[in-house]
Motif scaffolding. Structure first.
Motif, PDB file in Angstrom:
ATOM      1  N   PRO A  59      -5.551 -12.646 -15.364  1.00 29.04           N
ATOM      2  CA  PRO A  59      -4.326 -11.882 -15.131  1.00 29.04           C
ATOM      3  C   PRO A  59      -3.992 -11.869 -13.641  1.00 29.04           C
ATOM      4  CG  PRO A  59      -6.162 -10.413 -15.542  1.00 29.04           C
ATOM      5  CD  PRO A  59      -6.665 -11.809 -15.750  1.00 29.04           C
ATOM      6  N   VAL A  60      -2.716 -11.823 -13.338  1.00 32.36           N
ATOM      7  CA  VAL A  60      -2.252 -11.777 -11.964  1.00 32.36           C
ATOM      8  C   VAL A  60      -1.549 -10.439 -11.758  1.00 32.36           C
ATOM      9  CG1 VAL A  60      -0.709 -12.824 -10.270  1.00 32.36           C
ATOM     10  CG2 VAL A  60      -1.976 -14.269 -11.878  1.00 32.36           C
ATOM     11  N   ILE A  61      -1.978  -9.690 -10.764  1.00 38.67           N
ATOM     12  CA  ILE A  61      -1.341  -8.408 -10.461  1.00 38.67           C
ATOM     13  C   ILE A  61      -0.026  -8.689  -9.749  1.00 38.67           C
ATOM     14  CG2 ILE A  61      -1.509  -6.259  -9.151  1.00 38.67           C
ATOM     15  CD1 ILE A  61      -4.580  -6.556  -9.402  1.00 38.67           C
ATOM     16  N   MET A  62       1.038  -8.112 -10.267  1.00 34.09           N
ATOM     17  CA  MET A  62       2.350  -8.273  -9.654  1.00 34.09           C
ATOM     18  C   MET A  62       2.500  -7.216  -8.570  1.00 34.09           C
ATOM     19  SD  MET A  62       3.517 -10.785 -11.319  1.00 34.09           S
ATOM     20  CE  MET A  62       5.208 -10.764 -10.768  1.00 34.09           C
ATOM     21  N   GLY A  63       2.722  -7.646  -7.351  1.00 32.87           N
ATOM     22  CA  GLY A  63       2.822  -6.724  -6.231  1.00 32.87           C
ATOM     23  C   GLY A  63       4.168  -6.045  -6.141  1.00 32.87           C
ATOM     24  N   SER A  64       4.177  -4.965  -5.416  1.00 34.00           N
ATOM     25  CA  SER A  64       5.398  -4.218  -5.143  1.00 34.00           C
ATOM     26  C   SER A  64       5.728  -4.368  -3.662  1.00 34.00           C
ATOM     27  CB  SER A  64       5.190  -2.738  -5.475  1.00 34.00           C
ATOM     28  OG  SER A  64       6.174  -1.947  -4.845  1.00 34.00           O
ATOM     29  N   ALA A  65       6.860  -4.983  -3.366  1.00 38.76           N
ATOM     30  CA  ALA A  65       7.277  -5.151  -1.976  1.00 38.76           C
ATOM     31  C   ALA A  65       7.501  -3.788  -1.311  1.00 38.76           C
ATOM     32  CB  ALA A  65       8.523  -6.012  -1.891  1.00 38.76           C
ATOM     33  N   ASP A  66       7.933  -2.794  -2.078  1.00 36.55           N
ATOM     34  CA  ASP A  66       8.143  -1.458  -1.513  1.00 36.55           C
ATOM     35  C   ASP A  66       6.820  -0.831  -1.084  1.00 36.55           C
ATOM     36  OD1 ASP A  66      10.890  -1.648  -1.850  1.00 36.55           O
ATOM     37  OD2 ASP A  66      10.849  -0.674  -3.814  1.00 36.55           O
ATOM     38  N   ARG A  67       5.791  -0.961  -1.930  1.00 36.48           N
ATOM     39  CA  ARG A  67       4.469  -0.453  -1.528  1.00 36.48           C
ATOM     40  C   ARG A  67       3.917  -1.277  -0.373  1.00 36.48           C
ATOM     41  NH1 ARG A  67       3.134  -0.191  -7.286  1.00 36.48           N
ATOM     42  NH2 ARG A  67       2.012  -2.115  -6.904  1.00 36.48           N
ATOM     43  N   GLY A  68       4.180  -2.587  -0.393  1.00 39.08           N
ATOM     44  CA  GLY A  68       3.753  -3.451   0.700  1.00 39.08           C
ATOM     45  C   GLY A  68       4.383  -3.035   2.021  1.00 39.08           C
ATOM     46  N   ALA A  69       5.643  -2.604   1.978  1.00 42.15           N
ATOM     47  CA  ALA A  69       6.325  -2.144   3.193  1.00 42.15           C
ATOM     48  C   ALA A  69       5.615  -0.929   3.790  1.00 42.15           C
ATOM     49  CB  ALA A  69       7.788  -1.817   2.891  1.00 42.15           C
ATOM     50  N   MET A  70       5.181  -0.027   2.921  1.00 45.23           N
ATOM     51  CA  MET A  70       4.451   1.152   3.413  1.00 45.23           C
ATOM     52  C   MET A  70       3.105   0.743   4.009  1.00 45.23           C
ATOM     53  SD  MET A  70       5.317   4.166   0.651  1.00 45.23           S
ATOM     54  CE  MET A  70       4.971   3.222  -0.823  1.00 45.23           C
ATOM     55  N   LEU A  71       2.448  -0.207   3.371  1.00 41.77           N
ATOM     56  CA  LEU A  71       1.144  -0.683   3.841  1.00 41.77           C
ATOM     57  C   LEU A  71       1.265  -1.329   5.216  1.00 41.77           C
ATOM     58  CD1 LEU A  71      -1.877  -1.208   3.065  1.00 41.77           C
ATOM     59  CD2 LEU A  71      -1.097  -3.414   2.187  1.00 41.77           C
ATOM     60  N   VAL A  72       2.236  -2.227   5.389  1.00 42.40           N
ATOM     61  CA  VAL A  72       2.369  -2.894   6.684  1.00 42.40           C
ATOM     62  C   VAL A  72       2.839  -1.934   7.765  1.00 42.40           C
ATOM     63  CG1 VAL A  72       2.695  -5.181   5.679  1.00 42.40           C
ATOM     64  CG2 VAL A  72       4.686  -3.834   6.291  1.00 42.40           C
ATOM     65  N   GLN A  73       3.599  -0.925   7.393  1.00 38.45           N
ATOM     66  CA  GLN A  73       4.008   0.087   8.370  1.00 38.45           C
ATOM     67  C   GLN A  73       2.775   0.805   8.913  1.00 38.45           C
ATOM     68  OE1 GLN A  73       7.143   0.681   9.620  1.00 38.45           O
ATOM     69  NE2 GLN A  73       6.068   1.992  11.036  1.00 38.45           N
ATOM     70  N   GLN A  74       1.829   1.110   8.043  1.00 34.65           N
ATOM     71  CA  GLN A  74       0.608   1.820   8.450  1.00 34.65           C
ATOM     72  C   GLN A  74      -0.370   0.932   9.205  1.00 34.65           C
ATOM     73  OE1 GLN A  74      -0.911   3.040   4.661  1.00 34.65           O
ATOM     74  NE2 GLN A  74       0.455   4.793   4.483  1.00 34.65           N
ATOM     75  N   LYS A  75      -0.561  -0.301   8.744  1.00 37.18           N
ATOM     76  CA  LYS A  75      -1.647  -1.127   9.247  1.00 37.18           C
ATOM     77  C   LYS A  75      -1.231  -2.225  10.227  1.00 37.18           C
ATOM     78  CE  LYS A  75      -4.600  -0.522   5.201  1.00 37.18           C
ATOM     79  NZ  LYS A  75      -5.869  -0.061   5.664  1.00 37.18           N
ATOM     80  N   CYS A  76       0.036  -2.622  10.229  1.00 38.21           N
ATOM     81  CA  CYS A  76       0.405  -3.833  10.950  1.00 38.21           C
ATOM     82  C   CYS A  76       1.491  -3.656  12.010  1.00 38.21           C
ATOM     83  CB  CYS A  76       0.880  -4.895   9.965  1.00 38.21           C
ATOM     84  SG  CYS A  76      -0.219  -5.153   8.549  1.00 38.21           S
ATOM     85  N   ALA A  77       2.335  -2.635  11.854  1.00 37.98           N
ATOM     86  CA  ALA A  77       3.523  -2.495  12.701  1.00 37.98           C
ATOM     87  C   ALA A  77       3.204  -2.217  14.163  1.00 37.98           C
ATOM     88  CB  ALA A  77       4.436  -1.406  12.148  1.00 37.98           C
ATOM     89  N   GLY A  78       1.986  -1.815  14.468  1.00 34.04           N
ATOM     90  CA  GLY A  78       1.630  -1.582  15.869  1.00 34.04           C
ATOM     91  C   GLY A  78       1.630  -2.858  16.683  1.00 34.04           C
ATOM     92  N   CYS A  79       1.451  -3.993  16.024  1.00 30.89           N
ATOM     93  CA  CYS A  79       1.390  -5.278  16.726  1.00 30.89           C
ATOM     94  C   CYS A  79       2.461  -6.268  16.256  1.00 30.89           C
ATOM     95  CB  CYS A  79       0.016  -5.916  16.533  1.00 30.89           C
ATOM     96  SG  CYS A  79      -1.338  -4.948  17.228  1.00 30.89           S
ATOM     97  N   HIS A  80       2.743  -6.296  14.950  1.00 31.51           N
ATOM     98  CA  HIS A  80       3.672  -7.280  14.377  1.00 31.51           C
ATOM     99  C   HIS A  80       5.040  -6.675  14.142  1.00 31.51           C
ATOM    100  CE1 HIS A  80       0.595 -10.295  13.248  1.00 31.51           C
ATOM    101  NE2 HIS A  80      -0.196  -9.238  13.088  1.00 31.51           N
ATOM    102  N   SER A  81       6.064  -7.504  14.287  1.00 24.28           N
ATOM    103  CA  SER A  81       7.385  -7.130  13.797  1.00 24.28           C
ATOM    104  C   SER A  81       7.316  -7.272  12.285  1.00 24.28           C
ATOM    105  CB  SER A  81       8.458  -8.057  14.362  1.00 24.28           C
ATOM    106  OG  SER A  81       9.695  -7.800  13.717  1.00 24.28           O
ATOM    107  N   ILE A  82       7.584  -6.202  11.581  1.00 26.13           N
ATOM    108  CA  ILE A  82       7.483  -6.234  10.120  1.00 26.13           C
ATOM    109  C   ILE A  82       8.859  -6.274   9.449  1.00 26.13           C
ATOM    110  CG2 ILE A  82       5.234  -5.100  10.108  1.00 26.13           C
ATOM    111  CD1 ILE A  82       6.744  -2.502   9.272  1.00 26.13           C
ATOM    112  N   GLU A  83       9.897  -6.321  10.247  1.00 29.13           N
ATOM    113  CA  GLU A  83      11.266  -6.319   9.718  1.00 29.13           C
ATOM    114  C   GLU A  83      11.871  -7.722   9.793  1.00 29.13           C
ATOM    115  OE1 GLU A  83      12.368  -3.677   8.258  1.00 29.13           O
ATOM    116  OE2 GLU A  83      10.768  -2.362   8.932  1.00 29.13           O
ATOM    117  N   GLN A  84      13.089  -7.863   9.317  1.00 28.19           N
ATOM    118  CA  GLN A  84      13.763  -9.159   9.332  1.00 28.19           C
ATOM    119  C   GLN A  84      14.333  -9.510  10.702  1.00 28.19           C
ATOM    120  OE1 GLN A  84      16.368  -8.698   5.913  1.00 28.19           O
ATOM    121  NE2 GLN A  84      14.944  -9.900   4.681  1.00 28.19           N
TER     122      GLN A  84
END
Length: 120
Positions: free
Chosen positions: A29-54
């Motif tokens: 089985p393949v878990i289908m991800g949620s881009a909305d939950r992913g947005a919250m995750l990258v905001q918490q873990k990645c946005a300090g260094c990466h541009s996470i927007e378009q």
């Protein structure tokens, strides 16, 4: 009695829809991800260094913007790296491990922000 049984089965079936979306491909089985939950995750873990927007620059110049990820290489290829614990060649990026659902969410977000995901 039959109506109660049908109602109970329907409730259980619909209740299952509130959980993680899973699709079957091949034998696993393949878990289908949620881009909305992913947005919250990258905001918490990645946005300090990466541009996470378009648009916009990354806070850390050497950190690639997430919108470029899907253009540089297939984002789905990152699934294994995320599962094993992403470690990079530069010491400023912390090593981290993600749960399968978080990986699916992160990949869904990266596909959305880079415009490379299914349905884009």
């Amino acid at each position: 009695m039959t109506r109660r049984l049908i109602a109970a089965v329907a409730a259980l079936t619909l209740g299952g829809c509130a959980g993680e979306a899973v699709r079957q491909t091949g034998t696993e089985p393949v878990i289908m991800g949620s881009a909305d939950r992913g947005a919250m995750l990258v905001q918490q873990k990645c946005a300090g260094c990466h541009s996470i927007e378009q648009t916009g620059d990354s806070p850390m110049a050497s950190a690639p913007p997430f919108r470029a990820m899907g253009v540089l290489y297939p984002v789905s290829d990152l699934q294994e790296a995320f599962a094993e614990g992403l470690v990079t060649a530069h010491p400023s990026m912390p090593a981290f491990e993600l749960e399968p659902t978080e990986i699916a969410d992160l990949i869904a977000y990266l596909e959305r922000v880079s415009g490379t995901g299914p349905g884009v």
